[in-house]
Design a protein around this motif. Structure first.
Motif, PDB file in Angstrom:
ATOM      1  N   ALA A   1     -14.503  -1.738   3.770  1.00  0.00           N
ATOM      2  CA  ALA A   1     -13.258  -1.505   4.492  1.00  0.00           C
ATOM      3  C   ALA A   1     -12.058  -1.587   3.559  1.00  0.00           C
TER       4      ALA A   1
ATOM      5  N   GLY B   1      -9.475   1.535   3.069  1.00  0.00           N
ATOM      6  CA  GLY B   1      -8.101   1.361   3.526  1.00  0.00           C
ATOM      7  C   GLY B   1      -7.105   1.279   2.410  1.00  0.00           C
TER       8      GLY B   1
ATOM      9  N   ARG C   1      -4.389  -3.401   8.374  1.00  0.00           N
ATOM     10  CA  ARG C   1      -4.479  -2.036   7.850  1.00  0.00           C
ATOM     11  C   ARG C   1      -5.360  -1.134   8.709  1.00  0.00           C
ATOM     12  N   SER C   2      -6.391  -1.687   9.321  1.00  0.00           N
ATOM     13  CA  SER C   2      -7.327  -0.859  10.084  1.00  0.00           C
ATOM     14  C   SER C   2      -6.691  -0.233  11.321  1.00  0.00           C
ATOM     15  N   TYR C   3      -5.558  -0.758  11.793  1.00  0.00           N
ATOM     16  CA  TYR C   3      -4.875  -0.203  12.962  1.00  0.00           C
ATOM     17  C   TYR C   3      -3.869   0.878  12.597  1.00  0.00           C
TER      18      TYR C   3
END
Length: 163
Positions: free
Chosen positions: A5, A9, A68-70
């Motif tokens: 991830a 990202g 960051r994933s959103y």
């Protein structure tokens, strides 16, 4: 999984324009399903502590920090192009907004639910007429009528996005 991830990202720099998806309950059908925001602060950089980001829209900073994933960065967009350069400089000290308040502020029709007109939450409720005069609360506030305004009882309304 965390390592993969992190590779995908990567970090986001301050001043980067990002988009964050909105829940359906925070939007109206005619508005977009994402908020376009600017990164104003990066918090928690470390080996075991991934960065989180404070975001802001034109009206002010958004409550909370986001991982960051959103977020989806928009590499070709600039603060100046998106009209977010002023808030980037002046976000400190402004009242924080919820995601729904930010969606309402950026909405074409005033957001989900009723309108704020002169400090009162209301909708026009016109039963007849075209809603194109100052008798219509929505028209007077320079907003489009939403589905809650007439509940389908005013087929003459021309102050909506269906035309």
């Amino acid at each position: 999984m965390k390592a993969k991830a992190a590779k995908i990202g990567g970090d986001i720099d301050l001043g980067t324009i990002v988009q964050m998806p909105l829940s359906d309950v925070d939007t109206v059908k005619v508005d977009g399903k994402v908020l376009t925001l600017v990164v104003v602060e990066k918090v928690g950089q470390g080996r075991h502590n991934p960065s989180q980001y404070r975001l802001a829209c034109r009206e002010g900073p958004i409550k909370g920090l986001y991982h960051r994933s959103y977020l989806t960065p928009l590499p070709d967009a600039t603060k100046e192009l998106m009209g977010l350069d002023t808030i980037f400089e002046t976000w400190k000290g402004k009242a924080e907004l919820s995601v729904r308040e930010a969606a309402r502020a950026m909405s074409m029709v005033g957001g989900q639910g009723m309108r704020d007109v002169d400090g009162k939450r209301q909708f026009c409720g016109c039963r007849k007429g075209s809603c194109m005069t100052n008798k219509c609360v929505c028209f007077q506030a320079k907003r489009l009528c939403g589905s809650r305004c007439h509940g389908g009882h005013n087929s003459k309304c021309k102050n909506n996005t269906n035309d």
